[in-house]
Design a protein around this motif. Structure first.
Motif, PDB file in Angstrom:
ATOM      1  N   TYR A  28     -94.419 -77.154 -24.865  1.00 45.68           N
ATOM      2  CA  TYR A  28     -93.964 -77.211 -26.254  1.00 45.68           C
ATOM      3  C   TYR A  28     -95.164 -77.240 -27.183  1.00 45.68           C
ATOM      4  N   ASP A  29     -94.941 -76.798 -28.411  1.00 47.13           N
ATOM      5  CA  ASP A  29     -95.936 -76.871 -29.474  1.00 47.13           C
ATOM      6  C   ASP A  29     -95.312 -77.616 -30.646  1.00 47.13           C
ATOM      7  N   LEU A  30     -96.029 -78.588 -31.182  1.00 51.47           N
ATOM      8  CA  LEU A  30     -95.519 -79.356 -32.310  1.00 51.47           C
ATOM      9  C   LEU A  30     -95.922 -78.718 -33.632  1.00 51.47           C
ATOM     10  N   PRO A  77     -95.114 -90.647 -38.590  1.00 54.86           N
ATOM     11  CA  PRO A  77     -94.220 -91.808 -38.526  1.00 54.86           C
ATOM     12  C   PRO A  77     -92.750 -91.478 -38.769  1.00 54.86           C
ATOM     13  N   ASP A  78     -92.488 -90.367 -39.459  1.00 56.81           N
ATOM     14  CA  ASP A  78     -91.105 -89.989 -39.749  1.00 56.81           C
ATOM     15  C   ASP A  78     -90.473 -89.158 -38.635  1.00 56.81           C
ATOM     16  N   GLY A  79     -91.246 -88.822 -37.616  1.00 53.32           N
ATOM     17  CA  GLY A  79     -90.693 -88.078 -36.496  1.00 53.32           C
ATOM     18  C   GLY A  79     -91.557 -86.906 -36.083  1.00 53.32           C
ATOM     19  N   VAL A  80     -91.113 -86.199 -35.075  1.00 56.44           N
ATOM     20  CA  VAL A  80     -91.837 -85.031 -34.583  1.00 56.44           C
ATOM     21  C   VAL A  80     -90.888 -83.844 -34.492  1.00 56.44           C
ATOM     22  N   GLU A  81     -91.435 -82.668 -34.747  1.00 57.65           N
ATOM     23  CA  GLU A  81     -90.681 -81.428 -34.632  1.00 57.65           C
ATOM     24  C   GLU A  81     -91.563 -80.379 -33.984  1.00 57.65           C
ATOM     25  N   GLY A  82     -90.945 -79.442 -33.302  1.00 60.52           N
ATOM     26  CA  GLY A  82     -91.711 -78.371 -32.697  1.00 60.52           C
ATOM     27  C   GLY A  82     -90.820 -77.383 -31.994  1.00 60.52           C
ATOM     28  N   VAL A  83     -91.458 -76.549 -31.190  1.00 60.97           N
ATOM     29  CA  VAL A  83     -90.734 -75.572 -30.386  1.00 60.97           C
ATOM     30  C   VAL A  83     -91.025 -75.857 -28.915  1.00 60.97           C
ATOM     31  N   VAL A  84     -90.006 -75.737 -28.095  1.00 62.68           N
ATOM     32  CA  VAL A  84     -90.133 -75.933 -26.653  1.00 62.68           C
ATOM     33  C   VAL A  84     -89.506 -74.733 -25.969  1.00 62.68           C
ATOM     34  N   TRP A  85     -90.042 -74.365 -24.818  1.00 61.07           N
ATOM     35  CA  TRP A  85     -89.445 -73.268 -24.066  1.00 61.07           C
ATOM     36  C   TRP A  85     -89.446 -73.634 -22.583  1.00 61.07           C
ATOM     37  N   PHE A  86     -88.378 -73.232 -21.939  1.00 61.06           N
ATOM     38  CA  PHE A  86     -88.195 -73.519 -20.522  1.00 61.06           C
ATOM     39  C   PHE A  86     -88.460 -72.236 -19.743  1.00 61.06           C
ATOM     40  N   TYR A 113     -75.282 -83.013 -23.372  1.00 64.02           N
ATOM     41  CA  TYR A 113     -75.458 -81.570 -23.219  1.00 64.02           C
ATOM     42  C   TYR A 113     -74.309 -80.860 -23.931  1.00 64.02           C
ATOM     43  N   ARG A 114     -74.631 -80.242 -25.055  1.00 58.66           N
ATOM     44  CA  ARG A 114     -73.603 -79.646 -25.917  1.00 58.66           C
ATOM     45  C   ARG A 114     -73.306 -78.191 -25.569  1.00 58.66           C
ATOM     46  N   SER A 115     -74.334 -77.471 -25.098  1.00 61.78           N
ATOM     47  CA  SER A 115     -74.154 -76.073 -24.699  1.00 61.78           C
ATOM     48  C   SER A 115     -75.321 -75.699 -23.793  1.00 61.78           C
ATOM     49  N   LEU A 116     -75.268 -74.521 -23.217  1.00 58.79           N
ATOM     50  CA  LEU A 116     -76.291 -74.113 -22.267  1.00 58.79           C
ATOM     51  C   LEU A 116     -77.651 -73.936 -22.943  1.00 58.79           C
ATOM     52  N   THR A 117     -78.696 -74.315 -22.231  1.00 58.77           N
ATOM     53  CA  THR A 117     -80.060 -74.194 -22.733  1.00 58.77           C
ATOM     54  C   THR A 117     -80.728 -73.004 -22.054  1.00 58.77           C
ATOM     55  N   PRO A 118     -81.041 -71.951 -22.810  1.00 63.98           N
ATOM     56  CA  PRO A 118     -81.577 -70.733 -22.189  1.00 63.98           C
ATOM     57  C   PRO A 118     -83.033 -70.889 -21.745  1.00 63.98           C
ATOM     58  N   LEU A 119     -83.410 -70.050 -20.781  1.00 68.17           N
ATOM     59  CA  LEU A 119     -84.805 -69.948 -20.377  1.00 68.17           C
ATOM     60  C   LEU A 119     -85.535 -68.938 -21.259  1.00 68.17           C
ATOM     61  N   ASN A 120     -86.859 -69.042 -21.266  1.00 67.58           N
ATOM     62  CA  ASN A 120     -87.721 -68.044 -21.921  1.00 67.58           C
ATOM     63  C   ASN A 120     -87.336 -67.797 -23.376  1.00 67.58           C
ATOM     64  N   THR A 121     -86.964 -68.872 -24.054  1.00 71.04           N
ATOM     65  CA  THR A 121     -86.541 -68.780 -25.455  1.00 71.04           C
ATOM     66  C   THR A 121     -87.189 -69.913 -26.239  1.00 71.04           C
ATOM     67  N   LYS A 122     -87.768 -69.600 -27.388  1.00 71.58           N
ATOM     68  CA  LYS A 122     -88.352 -70.641 -28.227  1.00 71.58           C
ATOM     69  C   LYS A 122     -87.208 -71.422 -28.891  1.00 71.58           C
ATOM     70  N   LEU A 123     -87.125 -72.703 -28.575  1.00 74.17           N
ATOM     71  CA  LEU A 123     -86.064 -73.571 -29.073  1.00 74.17           C
ATOM     72  C   LEU A 123     -86.653 -74.617 -30.006  1.00 74.17           C
ATOM     73  N   GLN A 124     -85.840 -75.057 -30.962  1.00 71.67           N
ATOM     74  CA  GLN A 124     -86.302 -76.057 -31.913  1.00 71.67           C
ATOM     75  C   GLN A 124     -85.937 -77.452 -31.383  1.00 71.67           C
ATOM     76  N   PRO A 135    -100.076 -76.086 -24.855  1.00 76.49           N
ATOM     77  CA  PRO A 135     -98.669 -76.524 -24.846  1.00 76.49           C
ATOM     78  C   PRO A 135     -98.497 -77.798 -24.025  1.00 76.49           C
ATOM     79  N   ALA A 136     -97.723 -78.741 -24.555  1.00 76.74           N
ATOM     80  CA  ALA A 136     -97.458 -80.023 -23.902  1.00 76.74           C
ATOM     81  C   ALA A 136     -98.753 -80.742 -23.542  1.00 76.74           C
ATOM     82  N   ARG A 137     -99.782 -80.554 -24.349  1.00 75.30           N
ATOM     83  CA  ARG A 137    -101.094 -81.198 -24.161  1.00 75.30           C
ATOM     84  C   ARG A 137    -101.705 -80.858 -22.802  1.00 75.30           C
TER      85      ARG A 137
END
Length: 205
Positions: free
Chosen positions: A92-94, A99-108, A153-164, A82-84
């Motif tokens: 995070y894992d991609l 070239p068109d962008g990157v997507e993955g999951v990140v968790w705090f 920051y649009r809303s709260l970012t949870p911990l221990n949750t896989k986020l896109q 995760p995160a190299r």
């Protein structure tokens, strides 16, 4: 620790390896992250604090014998982790990177706590900075530096949750790359970014 051969610019080749650091580097990396999580919430007795200090001093002395420079450390190039393998970043894992962008999951993790059980906004920004920089770099097939990064920051970012999380170059003007990005918890938007990255000239630091 450095011979100076990389002064004046970024490494031209990341020398990606899944072997640097040895077969147990992944577990070493995870145990360090776990220590960071525990310390974030720990309230040790003085006896335990002194015991931990002695243990950490001993470990730090051992690590002193194995320090390398930024060009050869496993952290940041272990693409199998995760995160190299860079513990300064939220893990995070991609799933997509090009070239068109990157997507993955990140968790705090607990270490990234801000308050009231959610992630610190600065940690969200750190994740976006790395992902956004990667999107810019892949778009130009080169190295980029952050000029500015605005996080909404649009809303709260949870911990221990896989986020896109995703980022892409929304507009390009010469060496200027305007990168957009979003962070979602399911259908809920946690944050988005407006940012500018600059593609570096060869040898530019």
């Amino acid at each position: 620790m450095s011979d100076g051969s990389h002064e004046g610019g970024f490494r031209p080749d990341l020398a990606i390896s899944t072997e640097r650091g040895g077969p147990h580097y992944a577990e070493f990396n995870e145990q360090v992250r776990t220590l960071m999580d525990k310390v974030r919430y720990a309230c040790p007795t003085d006896e335990l604090a002194q015991e931990a200090i002695a243990t950490l001093k001993d470990l730090n002395a051992k690590l002193d014998e194995h320090l390398v420079d930024e060009w050869t450390t496993p952290a940041g190039t272990r693409v199998d982790l995760p995160a190299r393998g860079n513990i300064t970043l939220p893990p995070y894992d991609l799933t997509t990177a090009g070239p068109d962008g990157v997507e993955g999951v990140v968790w705090f993790r607990p270490y990234h706590l801000g308050g009231n059980g959610v992630a610190h906004g600065g940690q969200v920004a750190v994740a976006f900075d790395d992902i956004g920089g990667m999107a810019a770099a892949l778009a130009v097939d080169g190295v980029c530096r952050t000029a500015y990064l605005k996080v909404n920051y649009r809303s709260l970012t949870p911990l221990n949750t896989k986020l896109q999380i995703k980022a892409w170059v929304a507009e390009r003007d010469g060496r200027k790359l305007f990168v957009a990005g979003t962070l979602h918890d399911g259908d809920r938007l946690c944050a988005d970014i407006e940012s500018l990255f600059i593609a570096l000239r060869p040898g530019q630091p």
